[in-house]
Design an enzyme around this catalytic site. Structure first.
Site, PDB file in Angstrom:
ATOM      1  N   CYS A 268       0.838  -1.204   0.000  1.00  0.00           N
ATOM      2  CA  CYS A 268       0.000   0.000   0.000  1.00  0.00           C
ATOM      3  C   CYS A 268       0.876   1.259   0.000  1.00  0.00           C
ATOM      4  O   CYS A 268       1.806   1.378   0.788  1.00  0.00           O
ATOM      5  CB  CYS A 268      -0.897  -0.016   1.245  1.00  0.00           C
ATOM      6  SG  CYS A 268      -1.739   1.543   1.513  1.00  0.00           S
TER       7      CYS A 268
ATOM      8  N   CYS B 297       0.320   3.115   3.644  1.00  0.00           N
ATOM      9  CA  CYS B 297       0.624   2.521   4.954  1.00  0.00           C
ATOM     10  C   CYS B 297       1.933   3.093   5.527  1.00  0.00           C
ATOM     11  O   CYS B 297       2.814   3.508   4.767  1.00  0.00           O
ATOM     12  CB  CYS B 297       0.734   1.002   4.818  1.00  0.00           C
ATOM     13  SG  CYS B 297      -0.835   0.115   5.017  1.00  0.00           S
TER      14      CYS B 297
ATOM     15  N   HIS C  82      -4.684   0.116   7.764  1.00  0.00           N
ATOM     16  CA  HIS C  82      -5.084  -0.016   6.375  1.00  0.00           C
ATOM     17  C   HIS C  82      -6.554  -0.428   6.241  1.00  0.00           C
ATOM     18  O   HIS C  82      -7.201  -0.151   5.232  1.00  0.00           O
ATOM     19  CB  HIS C  82      -4.181  -1.077   5.724  1.00  0.00           C
ATOM     20  CG  HIS C  82      -4.401  -1.277   4.267  1.00  0.00           C
ATOM     21  ND1 HIS C  82      -3.872  -0.435   3.310  1.00  0.00           N
ATOM     22  CD2 HIS C  82      -5.106  -2.224   3.590  1.00  0.00           C
ATOM     23  CE1 HIS C  82      -4.233  -0.871   2.108  1.00  0.00           C
ATOM     24  NE2 HIS C  82      -4.974  -1.946   2.244  1.00  0.00           N
TER      25      HIS C  82
ATOM     26  N   ASN D 112     -13.248  10.159  -1.498  1.00  0.00           N
ATOM     27  CA  ASN D 112     -13.828   9.161  -2.397  1.00  0.00           C
ATOM     28  C   ASN D 112     -13.651   7.835  -1.711  1.00  0.00           C
ATOM     29  O   ASN D 112     -12.527   7.462  -1.372  1.00  0.00           O
ATOM     30  CB  ASN D 112     -13.044   9.061  -3.713  1.00  0.00           C
ATOM     31  CG  ASN D 112     -13.319  10.227  -4.618  1.00  0.00           C
ATOM     32  OD1 ASN D 112     -14.409  10.776  -4.610  1.00  0.00           O
ATOM     33  ND2 ASN D 112     -12.323  10.590  -5.392  1.00  0.00           N
TER      34      ASN D 112
ATOM     35  N   SER E  86      -8.662   4.999  -5.474  1.00  0.00           N
ATOM     36  CA  SER E  86      -7.543   4.218  -5.975  1.00  0.00           C
ATOM     37  C   SER E  86      -6.960   3.298  -4.907  1.00  0.00           C
ATOM     38  O   SER E  86      -6.158   2.430  -5.212  1.00  0.00           O
ATOM     39  CB  SER E  86      -6.458   5.169  -6.487  1.00  0.00           C
ATOM     40  OG  SER E  86      -6.050   6.033  -5.447  1.00  0.00           O
TER      41      SER E  86
ATOM     42  N   HIS F 105      -6.906   2.204   1.686  1.00  0.00           N
ATOM     43  CA  HIS F 105      -6.400   2.807   2.929  1.00  0.00           C
ATOM     44  C   HIS F 105      -7.201   4.093   3.204  1.00  0.00           C
ATOM     45  O   HIS F 105      -7.308   4.951   2.333  1.00  0.00           O
ATOM     46  CB  HIS F 105      -4.911   3.123   2.788  1.00  0.00           C
ATOM     47  CG  HIS F 105      -4.248   3.366   4.102  1.00  0.00           C
ATOM     48  ND1 HIS F 105      -3.308   2.525   4.638  1.00  0.00           N
ATOM     49  CD2 HIS F 105      -4.448   4.357   5.013  1.00  0.00           C
ATOM     50  CE1 HIS F 105      -2.929   2.996   5.821  1.00  0.00           C
ATOM     51  NE2 HIS F 105      -3.600   4.104   6.064  1.00  0.00           N
TER      52      HIS F 105
ATOM     53  N   HIS G 233      -8.420   7.526   3.588  1.00  0.00           N
ATOM     54  CA  HIS G 233      -7.769   8.812   3.325  1.00  0.00           C
ATOM     55  C   HIS G 233      -8.755   9.765   2.664  1.00  0.00           C
ATOM     56  O   HIS G 233      -9.791   9.348   2.155  1.00  0.00           O
ATOM     57  CB  HIS G 233      -6.558   8.626   2.396  1.00  0.00           C
ATOM     58  CG  HIS G 233      -6.935   8.201   1.008  1.00  0.00           C
ATOM     59  ND1 HIS G 233      -7.260   6.892   0.692  1.00  0.00           N
ATOM     60  CD2 HIS G 233      -7.086   8.901  -0.142  1.00  0.00           C
ATOM     61  CE1 HIS G 233      -7.574   6.815  -0.594  1.00  0.00           C
ATOM     62  NE2 HIS G 233      -7.482   8.020  -1.135  1.00  0.00           N
TER      63      HIS G 233
ATOM     64  N   GLN H  41      -8.755  13.801   0.411  1.00  0.00           N
ATOM     65  CA  GLN H  41      -7.910  14.744  -0.310  1.00  0.00           C
ATOM     66  C   GLN H  41      -8.330  16.171   0.015  1.00  0.00           C
ATOM     67  O   GLN H  41      -9.494  16.418   0.350  1.00  0.00           O
ATOM     68  CB  GLN H  41      -8.032  14.524  -1.815  1.00  0.00           C
ATOM     69  CG  GLN H  41      -7.598  13.135  -2.262  1.00  0.00           C
ATOM     70  CD  GLN H  41      -7.462  13.067  -3.776  1.00  0.00           C
ATOM     71  OE1 GLN H  41      -6.830  13.928  -4.387  1.00  0.00           O
ATOM     72  NE2 GLN H  41      -8.044  12.050  -4.374  1.00  0.00           N
TER      73      GLN H  41
HETATM   74  P1  H2U Z   1      -8.301   8.728  -4.335  1.00  0.00           P
HETATM   75  O1  H2U Z   1      -8.705   9.453  -3.076  1.00  0.00           O
HETATM   76  O2  H2U Z   1      -9.230   9.010  -5.470  1.00  0.00           O
HETATM   77  O3  H2U Z   1      -8.064   7.279  -4.096  1.00  0.00           O
HETATM   78  O4  H2U Z   1      -6.878   9.309  -4.752  1.00  0.00           O
HETATM   79  C1  H2U Z   1      -5.714   9.095  -3.967  1.00  0.00           C
HETATM   80  C2  H2U Z   1      -4.709  10.174  -4.292  1.00  0.00           C
HETATM   81  O5  H2U Z   1      -3.457   9.812  -3.732  1.00  0.00           O
HETATM   82  C3  H2U Z   1      -4.523  10.371  -5.775  1.00  0.00           C
HETATM   83  O6  H2U Z   1      -4.844  11.707  -6.082  1.00  0.00           O
HETATM   84  C4  H2U Z   1      -2.432  10.217  -4.604  1.00  0.00           C
HETATM   85  C5  H2U Z   1      -3.050  10.102  -5.995  1.00  0.00           C
HETATM   86  O7  H2U Z   1      -2.469  11.020  -6.875  1.00  0.00           O
HETATM   87  N1  H2U Z   1      -1.271   9.384  -4.399  1.00  0.00           N
HETATM   88  C6  H2U Z   1      -0.069   9.971  -4.083  1.00  0.00           C
HETATM   89  O8  H2U Z   1       0.025  11.198  -4.009  1.00  0.00           O
HETATM   90  N2  H2U Z   1       1.024   9.176  -3.868  1.00  0.00           N
HETATM   91  C7  H2U Z   1       1.011   7.819  -3.961  1.00  0.00           C
HETATM   92  O9  H2U Z   1       2.016   7.172  -3.765  1.00  0.00           O
HETATM   93  C8  H2U Z   1      -0.234   7.127  -4.326  1.00  0.00           C
HETATM   94  C9  H2U Z   1      -1.443   7.951  -4.523  1.00  0.00           C
HETATM   95 ZN    ZN Z   2      -2.443   0.985   3.680  1.00  0.00          ZN
END
Ligand code: H2U
Ligand code: ZN
Length: 351
Positions: free
Chosen positions: A52, A55, A117, A157, A165, A168, A170, A172
């Site tokens: 992940c 994590c 996670h 999301n 994506s 875990h 999170h 934004q």
């Molecule tokens: P979601 O909330 O739609 O899953 O998007 C996760 C965001 O995390 C996505 O905008 C960022 C992606 O660019 N990301 C990072 O900045 N670094 C990473 O190593 C993986 C995901």
């Molecule tokens: Zn994780």
């Protein structure tokens, strides 16, 4: 005609925040479905996933490595949609206002809610959710004080169905130079309403919803959660602060705990509805940070979940909805009563 009678026939309802209409067709709930059926998501996530990106201690996709964090983690998105260092430029190619473009400065951050996670907001402790809200408050304060930022959007999301994506937990935070479409629309509506009625749109709305009771999902001393009168998504929720608070920065510690409590209760009810990790997009709408006082702004959050009648049948916003107007079958009152009947003890936490 009273609402209970209108609810037997096709009708449309007005959304005073966006000043758009939604078509409601309650007689249609029995229609057969032979279309796409989603896979029910199985929740077998481990507490820590070595693959992940989010994590503790793991390498991210952009090359950076996460610290061994034990509470929350905030970092600048490695694939940020916005950058701070953009010189201002505006074009009107041809001079007829048909090819207008302008630069947009800003920044995007990712906030991990927990080192675990496998936890979602619905399964986190209220105190830990309050810590996440403290991060939102701090980030909104910090980003809001940057001279080139006018609006801070906090959003989550959740679930593959929403394009998330990574499981875990999170969210934004995108902060940018201009006020984006949705909050801009809501701002114009709130200002126009305050001018015409000499009252705050959402203060008045919350007061009437508390009286009507039929669309209430749950509430506490600080927040009210309803399936709004004008909901477009089947189980959409509007979360409104009880007092007239303009933004996340202004939440005091009592309100912060109230928000943590209600977020856990809403997301638990969602998960219990179909006994799955319920997908949604949610986010806060708040006063811009463009230096204006914005007395008409009332802090609220929208939950937009895609599911319609089970864990596997989703609503599609296509056809008439793309080309004409959003439409729903199940009434907001019925959706609210279904959510009210669900338990506030998570199905995975029952002994
Ligand atoms: P979601 O909330 O739609 O899953 O998007 C996760 C965001 O995390 C996505 O905008 C960022 C992606 O660019 N990301 C990072 O900045 N670094 C990473 O190593 C993986 C995901
Ligand atoms: Zn994780």
């Amino acid at each position: 005609m009273e609402l209970q009678d209108i609810n037997k026939v096709p009708h449309r309802r007005f959304n005073p925040l966006t000043r758009e209409w939604v078509l409601v067709s309650p007689h249609r709930t029995q229609r057969p479905w032979q279309g796409q059926v989603e896979r029910a998501a199985v929740s077998s996530a481990p507490k820590y996933d070595p693959n992940c990106y989010l994590c503790p201690g793991n390498a991210r996709a952009g090359g950076a490595r996460n610290p061994p964090y034990s509470s929350t983690l905030v970092f600048t998105n490695d694939f940020a949609a916005l950058r701070p260092d953009i010189p201002h430029a505006r074009n009107d190619e041809g001079g007829r206002e048909l090819f207008i473009s302008e630069t947009e400065a800003g920044t995007c951050r990712v906030v991990c809610f927990s080192p675990r996670h496998d936890l979602t907001l619905s399964r986190m402790k209220v105190d830990d959710i309050a810590t996440v809200i403290d991060v939102w408050r701090r980030e909104c304060e910090e980003l809001g004080s940057l001279p080139y930022i006018s609006y801070v959007q906090v959003f989550e999301n959740r679930g593959e169905m929403m394009g998330c994506s990574n499981p875990h937990p999170h969210c934004q935070i995108w902060a940018n130079q201009t006020i984006p479409n949705e909050p801009r629309q809501e701002q114009d509506s709130q200002t126009a309403h305050a001018k015409k009625h000499d009252a705050c749109l959402l203060c008045s709305y919350a007061e009437l919803e508390r009286k009507a009771e039929v669309r209430i999902v749950c509430e506490n001393h600080f927040f009210l959660a309803v399936v709004p009168f004008w909901a477009v998504w089947p189980f959409e929720i509007l979360l409104i602060s009880e007092g007239h608070v303009r933004d996340l920065r202004s939440l005091d510690d009592g309100m912060r705990m109230g928000l943590a409590d209600i977020l856990k209760r809403i997301t638990t009810r969602y998960d219990n509805l179909f006994q799955i990790s319920f997908p949604y997009s949610m986010g806060f709408h708040q006063a811009p940070v463009d230096g204006e006082p914005h007395p008409d702004w009332h802090l609220h959050a929208h939950f937009y979940p895609p599911l319609l009648r089970s864990a596997t049948v989703r609503k599609f916003m296509v056809g008439y909805e793309m080309l004409a107007s959003p439409q729903r079958d199940i009434t907001p009152e019925l959706a609210a009563s279904r959510l009210r009947q669900t338990s506030e003890v998570h199905y995975l936490d029952r002994t």
